[in-house]
Motif scaffolding. Sequence first.
Motif, PDB file in Angstrom:
ATOM      1  N   ALA A  13       0.839  -1.212   0.000  1.00 30.66           N
ATOM      2  CA  ALA A  13       0.000   0.000   0.000  1.00 30.66           C
ATOM      3  C   ALA A  13       0.866   1.251   0.000  1.00 30.66           C
ATOM      4  N   GLY A  14       1.947   1.216  -0.817  1.00 29.28           N
ATOM      5  CA  GLY A  14       2.693   2.442  -1.102  1.00 29.28           C
ATOM      6  C   GLY A  14       1.903   3.220  -2.142  1.00 29.28           C
ATOM      7  N   VAL A  15       2.486   4.284  -2.641  1.00 33.77           N
ATOM      8  CA  VAL A  15       1.733   5.122  -3.588  1.00 33.77           C
ATOM      9  C   VAL A  15       1.316   4.331  -4.834  1.00 33.77           C
ATOM     10  N   LEU A  16       2.162   3.393  -5.263  1.00 28.58           N
ATOM     11  CA  LEU A  16       1.794   2.636  -6.469  1.00 28.58           C
ATOM     12  C   LEU A  16       0.692   1.622  -6.177  1.00 28.58           C
ATOM     13  N   GLY A  17       0.719   1.039  -4.999  1.00 24.37           N
ATOM     14  CA  GLY A  17      -0.323   0.084  -4.620  1.00 24.37           C
ATOM     15  C   GLY A  17      -1.678   0.751  -4.451  1.00 24.37           C
ATOM     16  N   ILE A  36      -3.486  -5.153   0.950  1.00 24.98           N
ATOM     17  CA  ILE A  36      -2.804  -5.491   2.215  1.00 24.98           C
ATOM     18  C   ILE A  36      -1.385  -4.914   2.243  1.00 24.98           C
ATOM     19  N   ASP A  37      -0.904  -4.700   3.454  1.00 26.33           N
ATOM     20  CA  ASP A  37       0.486  -4.248   3.634  1.00 26.33           C
ATOM     21  C   ASP A  37       0.975  -4.746   4.991  1.00 26.33           C
ATOM     22  N   ARG A  38       2.260  -5.030   5.062  1.00 29.53           N
ATOM     23  CA  ARG A  38       2.797  -5.491   6.354  1.00 29.53           C
ATOM     24  C   ARG A  38       2.967  -4.344   7.336  1.00 29.53           C
ATOM     25  N   ASN A  39       3.054  -3.114   6.827  1.00 33.05           N
ATOM     26  CA  ASN A  39       3.099  -1.961   7.731  1.00 33.05           C
ATOM     27  C   ASN A  39       1.715  -1.697   8.299  1.00 33.05           C
ATOM     28  N   ALA A  45       6.420   3.151   3.706  1.00 29.74           N
ATOM     29  CA  ALA A  45       7.768   2.674   3.324  1.00 29.74           C
ATOM     30  C   ALA A  45       8.455   3.725   2.451  1.00 29.74           C
ATOM     31  N   ASN A  46       8.932   3.368   1.276  1.00 25.57           N
ATOM     32  CA  ASN A  46       9.713   4.345   0.500  1.00 25.57           C
ATOM     33  C   ASN A  46       8.917   5.575   0.085  1.00 25.57           C
ATOM     34  N   THR A  47       7.622   5.414  -0.024  1.00 22.30           N
ATOM     35  CA  THR A  47       6.800   6.575  -0.376  1.00 22.30           C
ATOM     36  C   THR A  47       6.990   7.688   0.663  1.00 22.30           C
ATOM     37  N   ALA A  48       7.062   7.295   1.934  1.00 26.76           N
ATOM     38  CA  ALA A  48       7.224   8.302   2.994  1.00 26.76           C
ATOM     39  C   ALA A  48       8.660   8.836   3.061  1.00 26.76           C
ATOM     40  N   MET A  49       9.600   8.096   2.475  1.00 25.79           N
ATOM     41  CA  MET A  49      11.020   8.496   2.549  1.00 25.79           C
ATOM     42  C   MET A  49      11.407   9.451   1.427  1.00 25.79           C
ATOM     43  N   SER A  50      10.510   9.669   0.499  1.00 33.39           N
ATOM     44  CA  SER A  50      10.900  10.345  -0.739  1.00 33.39           C
ATOM     45  C   SER A  50      11.071  11.851  -0.552  1.00 33.39           C
ATOM     46  N   ALA A  51      11.767  12.443  -1.502  1.00 33.74           N
ATOM     47  CA  ALA A  51      11.910  13.902  -1.517  1.00 33.74           C
ATOM     48  C   ALA A  51      10.620  14.533  -2.043  1.00 33.74           C
ATOM     49  N   ALA A  52       9.749  13.665  -2.572  1.00 31.48           N
ATOM     50  CA  ALA A  52       8.406  14.070  -3.003  1.00 31.48           C
ATOM     51  C   ALA A  52       8.407  15.194  -4.015  1.00 31.48           C
ATOM     52  N   ALA A  53       9.401  15.178  -4.853  1.00 30.98           N
ATOM     53  CA  ALA A  53       9.452  16.172  -5.910  1.00 30.98           C
ATOM     54  C   ALA A  53       8.856  15.549  -7.170  1.00 30.98           C
ATOM     55  N   VAL A  54       8.258  16.376  -7.987  1.00 35.16           N
ATOM     56  CA  VAL A  54       7.621  15.870  -9.202  1.00 35.16           C
ATOM     57  C   VAL A  54       8.086  16.710 -10.389  1.00 35.16           C
ATOM     58  N   CYS A 191       1.801  -9.676   6.551  1.00 31.43           N
ATOM     59  CA  CYS A 191       3.025  -9.845   5.756  1.00 31.43           C
ATOM     60  C   CYS A 191       2.888 -11.055   4.840  1.00 31.43           C
ATOM     61  N   VAL A 192       3.104 -10.821   3.564  1.00 31.84           N
ATOM     62  CA  VAL A 192       3.071 -11.952   2.615  1.00 31.84           C
ATOM     63  C   VAL A 192       4.414 -12.668   2.683  1.00 31.84           C
ATOM     64  N   LYS A 193       4.334 -13.956   2.987  1.00 32.05           N
ATOM     65  CA  LYS A 193       5.555 -14.768   3.100  1.00 32.05           C
ATOM     66  C   LYS A 193       5.915 -15.394   1.765  1.00 32.05           C
ATOM     67  N   SER A 386      12.391   3.489 -10.285  1.00 26.68           N
ATOM     68  CA  SER A 386      13.735   4.074 -10.413  1.00 26.68           C
ATOM     69  C   SER A 386      13.870   5.474  -9.798  1.00 26.68           C
ATOM     70  N   GLY A 387      13.295   5.617  -8.614  1.00 27.16           N
ATOM     71  CA  GLY A 387      13.478   6.875  -7.873  1.00 27.16           C
ATOM     72  C   GLY A 387      12.483   7.949  -8.246  1.00 27.16           C
ATOM     73  N   SER A 388      11.469   7.599  -9.023  1.00 28.36           N
ATOM     74  CA  SER A 388      10.492   8.627  -9.382  1.00 28.36           C
ATOM     75  C   SER A 388       9.077   8.048  -9.440  1.00 28.36           C
ATOM     76  N   GLY A 389       8.738   7.289  -8.432  1.00 30.54           N
ATOM     77  CA  GLY A 389       7.435   6.623  -8.401  1.00 30.54           C
ATOM     78  C   GLY A 389       6.279   7.511  -7.986  1.00 30.54           C
ATOM     79  N   ILE A 390       6.579   8.536  -7.181  1.00 33.93           N
ATOM     80  CA  ILE A 390       5.502   9.435  -6.754  1.00 33.93           C
ATOM     81  C   ILE A 390       4.984  10.159  -7.995  1.00 33.93           C
ATOM     82  N   MET A 391       5.935  10.687  -8.751  1.00 35.24           N
ATOM     83  CA  MET A 391       5.557  11.541  -9.888  1.00 35.24           C
ATOM     84  C   MET A 391       4.958  10.768 -11.062  1.00 35.24           C
ATOM     85  N   LYS A 392       5.026   9.411 -11.001  1.00 29.33           N
ATOM     86  CA  LYS A 392       4.441   8.617 -12.094  1.00 29.33           C
ATOM     87  C   LYS A 392       3.228   7.828 -11.619  1.00 29.33           C
TER      88      LYS A 392
END
Length: 437
Positions: A13-17, A36-39, A45-54, A191-193, A386-392
């Motif tokens: 359930a990141g931005v792409l999910g 579903i998400d394990r968090n 996860a990485n969505t929250a870590m991003s510089a969030a630039a578009v 968590c999916v095993k 590749s480091g630009s998932g928010i903007m896509k």
Amino acid sequence: MSEETFDVIIVGAGVLGVATAYYIQLNSPEKKILLIDRNLAAGQANTAMSAAAVRNMFASSTNQILTDTSIKYFEYVQNELGHELFFEKTGYLWLLSESQFKQESVQLWMQRMKASGVHYKVYNKKELKELIPGLNVDFSGDEEAELMHLQEADFGLFGGDCGVLDPTRLVEHYFEEFKKITHVKPRFGVCVKKLLLEAVPKLDLPGEPHVWQQKKVTGVITDKGTMRAKTVVLATGAWANELLDPVGIDSMTKAKKRQLFVIHAEDNPKLHDLLDTKGFNELGCIPFTILPSAGVYFRPQLQERGFWIGCGDKFGRGYEYIQTDDMMVPESAYYENSMYPVLAKYLPAFESARPVNSWAGGYCYSPDRIPFVYEECGVLVVNGASGSGIMKADALGRIADALYRGEPEAELFGGKHVSSKMLSIKDRNVEIESVVI
Ligand SMILES: Cc1cc2nc3c(=O)[nH]c(=O)nc-3n(C[C@H](O)[C@H](O)[C@H](O)COP(=O)(O)OP(=O)(O)OC[C@H]3O[C@@H](n4cnc5c(N)ncnc54)[C@H](O)[C@@H]3O)c2cc1C
């Protein structure tokens, strides 16, 4: 434990999910879709870590269309739907030396942006110095700069349609819209095993599926039990390999650590002046800026009156196969010894500035730096941003949905159509991306 059955299970359930979940449910209202998400919440996860630039300033027309349509959708969400994304059009400013600017790849980048209608402007050194008086544009006689191989800022390539937003708010938009229309409450802390791989049809033979049987992923085995679905969507970003490898699907992605360090302007008037740089945008602030050397960049953070500093280091920063816990630890020595000396050389206002916060995550790289959206044996994979998932995110969610429905084309925001298989492995039809930060 009893096994539950759904039409679709979306793992991650990141931005792409969340974008994918929303578009699939919107266009297939009768389907039972479990996210579903394990968090314990979406977008942690990485969505929250991003510089969030578009930015729509990419060299490949593939990334240009994915980002341009997504950014326009984000503007629509904020301006028309009234959901605040804190989308601020700061612009993107690439500082380049003369030799960098003349490179064939940079010329091609500009040509392709022109052809695609992506607006940009070129500033020369004099104009840059006028706009950013604190920018050091002359390293002549500076032995340290020479030792550090720093190239001078001779040109600025500026994109005014680019900016920054709050990724938490973006996730919230898709997640809330999805929750309004879904029949199944999303589940967290799951968590999916393993992916469940079964013979089709099942003959209940010992040890099946055998090599001569047709097989398919028919669900997921989680720490809360087995769940079945006709389609499993994997939006697990930098962890996709953990689930795809055991069933023999080559995800072709690798993770690389990326970190951000926060500097507050505090009582430093020079940093306040830099933050309040006028002339680039209506906000009257310094754009997201990429320095000519070493991959160092920074973005303004207006609410905090500060900057987020990052670095897209290439050779020398190892690839990891999947994102590990070690990756999530920021390295203060990296800021101190690698990024800071570069930053302070170009912008002396940063001299003696020290981070008040930092964090780390991972980029999920594809070989051509273009995302993957493909279906194989019952699994629909959305990753490799590749480091630009928010903007896509918006375009990828729509393409994943079209692929799910078996539509040959996906309609992106604004009415543009693309092949729903263009980001797949087998029918891939993309231009290699060269402008990756
Ligand atoms: C420092 C940094 C800066 C960045 N800057 C930008 C930027 O400026 N602009 C931009 O567009 N992008 C940026 N990115 C990239 C961006 O963050 C990603 O491309 C985007 O977040 C990818 O979204 P995702 O949904 O694939 O991944 P994630 O947000 O990582 O979501 C994946 C989800 O899958 C879940 N998951 C994984 N495995 C399992 C499992 N086995 N079971 C259950 N759940 C599982 C995870 O918990 C997670 O929630 C940056 C990234 C970093 C690290």
